[in-house]
Motif scaffolding. Structure first.
Motif, short mmCIF file in Angstrom:
data_model
loop_
_atom_site.label_atom_id
_atom_site.label_comp_id
_atom_site.label_asym_id
_atom_site.label_seq_id
_atom_site.Cartn_x
_atom_site.Cartn_y
_atom_site.Cartn_z
N ALA A 22 -3.63 -28.45 12.45
CA ALA A 22 -4.72 -29.38 12.19
C ALA A 22 -6.08 -28.69 12.23
N ASN A 23 -6.21 -27.62 13.00
CA ASN A 23 -7.49 -26.92 13.12
C ASN A 23 -7.55 -25.66 12.27
N ALA A 24 -6.52 -25.41 11.49
CA ALA A 24 -6.46 -24.18 10.70
C ALA A 24 -6.79 -24.47 9.24
N ALA A 25 -7.40 -23.49 8.61
CA ALA A 25 -7.78 -23.60 7.19
C ALA A 25 -7.14 -22.45 6.43
N ASP A 26 -6.86 -22.71 5.17
CA ASP A 26 -6.32 -21.68 4.29
C ASP A 26 -7.40 -21.24 3.32
N LEU A 27 -7.45 -19.95 3.07
CA LEU A 27 -8.44 -19.38 2.16
C LEU A 27 -7.72 -18.61 1.07
N ALA A 65 -2.87 -6.08 -10.44
CA ALA A 65 -2.42 -6.58 -11.75
C ALA A 65 -3.65 -6.63 -12.63
N VAL A 66 -3.51 -6.28 -13.88
CA VAL A 66 -4.66 -6.28 -14.78
C VAL A 66 -5.22 -7.70 -14.87
N GLY A 67 -6.51 -7.82 -14.67
CA GLY A 67 -7.18 -9.11 -14.78
C GLY A 67 -7.47 -9.73 -13.44
N THR A 68 -6.58 -10.60 -12.97
CA THR A 68 -6.84 -11.41 -11.77
C THR A 68 -5.73 -11.23 -10.74
N VAL A 69 -6.14 -11.12 -9.47
CA VAL A 69 -5.21 -11.05 -8.35
C VAL A 69 -5.67 -12.06 -7.31
N ARG A 70 -4.71 -12.82 -6.77
CA ARG A 70 -5.03 -13.81 -5.73
C ARG A 70 -4.43 -13.35 -4.41
N LEU A 71 -5.25 -13.43 -3.36
CA LEU A 71 -4.80 -13.11 -2.02
C LEU A 71 -5.04 -14.33 -1.14
N ASP A 72 -4.07 -14.66 -0.29
CA ASP A 72 -4.15 -15.85 0.54
C ASP A 72 -4.19 -15.50 2.01
N ALA A 73 -5.12 -16.12 2.72
CA ALA A 73 -5.20 -16.01 4.18
C ALA A 73 -4.93 -17.40 4.74
N LYS A 74 -3.89 -17.52 5.52
CA LYS A 74 -3.47 -18.80 6.08
C LYS A 74 -3.92 -18.92 7.53
N ASP A 75 -4.08 -20.16 7.95
CA ASP A 75 -4.32 -20.49 9.36
C ASP A 75 -5.56 -19.80 9.96
N ALA A 131 -12.35 -27.02 7.31
CA ALA A 131 -10.98 -27.27 7.71
C ALA A 131 -10.09 -27.59 6.51
N ALA A 132 -10.71 -28.05 5.42
CA ALA A 132 -9.95 -28.36 4.20
C ALA A 132 -9.51 -27.10 3.47
N GLY A 133 -10.08 -25.94 3.83
CA GLY A 133 -9.75 -24.70 3.15
C GLY A 133 -10.65 -24.48 1.95
N ALA A 134 -10.43 -23.37 1.24
CA ALA A 134 -11.28 -23.04 0.09
C ALA A 134 -10.59 -22.05 -0.82
N ILE A 135 -11.04 -22.06 -2.06
CA ILE A 135 -10.68 -21.03 -3.03
C ILE A 135 -11.99 -20.41 -3.47
N VAL A 136 -12.12 -19.10 -3.29
CA VAL A 136 -13.35 -18.40 -3.66
C VAL A 136 -13.00 -17.31 -4.69
N THR A 137 -13.95 -17.02 -5.55
CA THR A 137 -13.75 -16.04 -6.60
C THR A 137 -14.78 -14.94 -6.49
N VAL A 138 -14.36 -13.72 -6.77
CA VAL A 138 -15.25 -12.57 -6.73
C VAL A 138 -14.92 -11.66 -7.91
N ASN A 139 -15.90 -10.94 -8.41
CA ASN A 139 -15.72 -10.04 -9.54
C ASN A 139 -15.89 -8.59 -9.09
#
Length: 141
Positions: A22-27, A65-75, A131-139
């Motif tokens: 409940a107190n953890a967010a995913d990024l 990977a050519v183009g876009t790579v997604r990395l996830d940080a949980k909790d 707390a809802a988490g987020a998706i962020v983009t960087v170049n």
């Protein structure tokens, strides 16, 4: 009485199991501009100005990977964060530099922040993780 103790124990167990979530967010960090599929994309995540670029709270790695790579940080705890990302194209676990100390591998800071004659500070790269988490983009550059 034994039944009450069993229910009490189950309740405590359930509360303990749910409370951290409940107190953890995913990024999710979406890295754009990856030039090749060689090596990997590395992220160091920081939660304060005092530790920025020194001691990350989390390190993330994903195959390039050519183009876009997604990395996830949980909790993660909600709060302020900043990160450094680079494409470790030769997979040597280091951001390679030239003779004058300029990076020769692509890199970026959160918020696409840039410093004046060097790396940006924590405040320029800082973003809030709710707390809802987020998706962020960087170049990468």
């Amino acid at each position: 009485m034994p039944c009450q103790n069993l229910f009490a124990a189950l309740f405590v167990t359930l509360v303990a199991a749910v409370t951290p979530v409940a107190n953890a967010a995913d990024l999710a960090i979406v890295v754009e501009g990856v030039a090749s599929a060689d090596g990997r994309v590395m992220v160091a995540l920081f939660d304060s100005a005092a530790t920025f670029r020194r001691k990350p709270v989390r390190a993330l790695v994903a195959p390039a990977a050519v183009g876009t790579v997604r990395l996830d940080a949980k909790d993660l705890a909600p709060g302020d964060y900043a990160y450094v990302v680079y494409h470790d194209a030769n997979a040597n676990n280091a951001l390679d530099m030239n003779a004058v100390g300029m990076p020769v591998e692509d890199f970026a800071f959160s918020n696409n922040a840039m410093g004046q004659g060097g790396a940006p500070g924590f405040d320029a790269a800082r973003f809030a993780l709710s707390a809802a988490g987020a998706i962020v983009t960087v170049n990468l550059r």
